[in-house]
Design a protein around this motif. Sequence first.
Motif, short mmCIF file in Angstrom:
data_model
loop_
_atom_site.label_atom_id
_atom_site.label_comp_id
_atom_site.label_asym_id
_atom_site.label_seq_id
_atom_site.Cartn_x
_atom_site.Cartn_y
_atom_site.Cartn_z
N GLY A 222 82.18 99.09 66.15
CA GLY A 222 80.93 99.81 66.00
C GLY A 222 81.09 100.96 65.02
N SER A 223 81.64 100.68 63.87
CA SER A 223 81.80 101.73 62.88
C SER A 223 80.42 102.15 62.39
CB SER A 223 82.64 101.21 61.71
OG SER A 223 82.09 100.01 61.21
N ALA A 224 80.36 103.25 61.73
CA ALA A 224 79.08 103.77 61.27
C ALA A 224 78.43 102.83 60.27
CB ALA A 224 79.28 105.15 60.64
N TRP A 225 77.15 102.64 60.41
CA TRP A 225 76.41 101.78 59.49
C TRP A 225 76.51 102.40 58.10
CZ3 TRP A 225 72.54 102.82 56.01
CH2 TRP A 225 71.91 101.70 55.43
N ALA A 226 76.57 101.55 57.09
CA ALA A 226 76.62 102.06 55.72
C ALA A 226 75.95 101.05 54.80
CB ALA A 226 78.06 102.26 55.29
N PRO A 227 75.41 101.52 53.71
CA PRO A 227 74.78 100.59 52.76
C PRO A 227 75.84 99.87 51.95
CG PRO A 227 74.66 102.80 51.92
CD PRO A 227 75.20 102.91 53.33
N GLY A 228 75.49 98.73 51.42
CA GLY A 228 76.42 98.00 50.58
C GLY A 228 77.48 97.22 51.34
N VAL A 229 77.28 97.07 52.63
CA VAL A 229 78.25 96.35 53.44
C VAL A 229 77.70 94.96 53.78
CG1 VAL A 229 79.49 96.29 55.63
CG2 VAL A 229 79.16 98.47 54.43
N SER A 230 78.58 93.98 53.72
CA SER A 230 78.17 92.61 54.05
C SER A 230 78.39 92.42 55.54
CB SER A 230 79.01 91.62 53.26
OG SER A 230 78.62 90.30 53.58
N TYR A 231 77.33 92.59 56.31
CA TYR A 231 77.45 92.43 57.77
C TYR A 231 77.25 90.98 58.16
CZ TYR A 231 77.28 97.51 58.21
OH TYR A 231 77.58 98.84 58.12
N LYS A 232 78.02 90.59 59.16
CA LYS A 232 77.91 89.22 59.67
C LYS A 232 77.19 89.25 61.02
CE LYS A 232 80.44 87.16 56.45
NZ LYS A 232 80.27 88.28 55.50
N THR A 233 76.50 88.20 61.30
CA THR A 233 75.79 88.12 62.57
C THR A 233 76.75 88.49 63.70
OG1 THR A 233 74.41 86.33 61.72
CG2 THR A 233 74.51 86.59 64.11
N GLY A 234 76.30 89.40 64.54
CA GLY A 234 77.13 89.81 65.67
C GLY A 234 77.88 91.10 65.46
N ASP A 235 77.93 91.56 64.23
CA ASP A 235 78.65 92.81 63.96
C ASP A 235 77.92 93.97 64.66
OD1 ASP A 235 80.54 91.61 62.44
OD2 ASP A 235 79.80 92.30 60.50
N VAL A 236 78.72 94.91 65.10
CA VAL A 236 78.15 96.07 65.79
C VAL A 236 78.39 97.33 64.96
CG1 VAL A 236 78.33 97.52 67.84
CG2 VAL A 236 78.50 95.02 68.04
N VAL A 237 77.37 98.16 64.88
CA VAL A 237 77.52 99.42 64.15
C VAL A 237 76.88 100.53 64.97
CG1 VAL A 237 77.34 98.27 61.91
CG2 VAL A 237 75.29 99.23 62.98
N THR A 238 77.10 101.73 64.52
CA THR A 238 76.42 102.84 65.17
C THR A 238 75.61 103.52 64.08
OG1 THR A 238 78.28 104.33 64.68
CG2 THR A 238 78.25 103.27 66.84
N PHE A 239 74.46 104.01 64.47
CA PHE A 239 73.59 104.71 63.52
C PHE A 239 72.84 105.76 64.30
CE2 PHE A 239 69.69 105.32 61.03
CZ PHE A 239 70.26 105.62 59.82
N ASN A 240 72.99 106.99 63.88
CA ASN A 240 72.36 108.10 64.57
C ASN A 240 72.64 108.07 66.07
OD1 ASN A 240 71.36 109.08 62.21
ND2 ASN A 240 69.24 108.44 62.57
N GLY A 241 73.88 107.75 66.38
CA GLY A 241 74.28 107.77 67.78
C GLY A 241 73.90 106.55 68.61
N VAL A 242 73.25 105.61 67.99
CA VAL A 242 72.86 104.41 68.74
C VAL A 242 73.65 103.22 68.22
CG1 VAL A 242 70.95 102.84 69.31
CG2 VAL A 242 70.52 105.31 69.02
N ARG A 243 74.07 102.37 69.13
CA ARG A 243 74.82 101.18 68.71
C ARG A 243 73.86 100.02 68.52
NH1 ARG A 243 78.37 99.09 72.40
NH2 ARG A 243 79.89 98.39 70.86
N TYR A 244 74.10 99.28 67.47
CA TYR A 244 73.25 98.13 67.17
C TYR A 244 74.12 96.93 66.86
CZ TYR A 244 69.52 101.58 66.18
OH TYR A 244 68.60 102.60 66.24
N GLN A 245 73.56 95.75 67.13
CA GLN A 245 74.26 94.52 66.78
C GLN A 245 73.33 93.75 65.85
OE1 GLN A 245 75.16 91.72 69.99
NE2 GLN A 245 77.07 91.24 68.93
N THR A 246 73.88 93.23 64.78
CA THR A 246 73.01 92.55 63.83
C THR A 246 72.74 91.11 64.23
OG1 THR A 246 72.60 92.08 61.50
CG2 THR A 246 74.84 91.74 62.28
N ARG A 247 71.51 90.71 64.00
CA ARG A 247 71.07 89.35 64.35
C ARG A 247 71.21 88.41 63.17
NH1 ARG A 247 65.04 89.27 65.62
NH2 ARG A 247 65.63 87.14 66.09
#
Length: 269
Positions: A222-247
């Motif tokens: 759940g590393s911090a979300w950042a632009p320019g990153v190739s996220y894969k389905t299922g990856d988890v990030v944190t953004f403004n203190g909230v954790r998200y998983q990409t669909r």
Amino acid sequence: MRRKIAYPLLALGMTAGATLTVASPASAHGYVSSPPSRQALCASGAVSDCGQIQFEPQSVEGPKGLKSCDGGVSQFSVLSDESRNWPAKAVGSSVNFSWVLTARHKTSTWDYFIGGTKVATFDDGGAQPAAVVNHTVDLSKFPGRQKVLAVWNIADTANAFYNCVDLNIGGSSSSTPTTAPTTSAPTTAPTATTPPSATTPTKAPATTAPTSTTTAPPAAGGSAWAPGVSYKTGDVVTFNGVRYQTRQSHTSIVSWEPSIYTLALWLPL
Ligand SMILES: [Cu+2]
């Protein structure tokens, strides 16, 4: 549609916690994220020195009817530069194309071409698409390296969005698990070393797909979300203190923060 603003810079000027409420990412439209289109490769950094397109892979918009990778947009001409040796993604003969849309324009059709021949079309009849659109296209008649032109024809404007996707069709080599139904895959089937008495059909060589797909960016924890990153389905990030998983696998860009594209791209955990 909409003005072409240099939102990456604009966004950078915002303070971290700024509520982007009204933002409604202008000038955001859509592109083929998987298999990666040329603009996606530029945005992820897989191909460098692309110029402006790396910041707005979703903006390759031009009049309908073109057959070019750059939509006739001069500043994106790199997309038509065949000397760049665009990496071709190895896929099966049935390919799932995923579009990530940030402006869900009413759609007439989605067309796919190879060498000027229309190989598939999906007619939405003017409906508004979802934020993520998937099409499965049978490309079994086009084995080997091919350049697929994927076009999104907007229903209520004279424009379309263009993407060139370089593929090595039927090139096995694992690649994306492309659900590949049937596909008469080159059943090089690991001739199951299983002894004769193969009574049990041992339901296929554990197609648990080695999803490892190399690249596999960390992100897991759940590393911090950042632009320019190739996220894969299922990856988890944190953004403004909230954790998200990409669909949906996609390359992130400024203005596509998880807090904005909640549900479309990211599910809060
Ligand atoms: Cu638009």
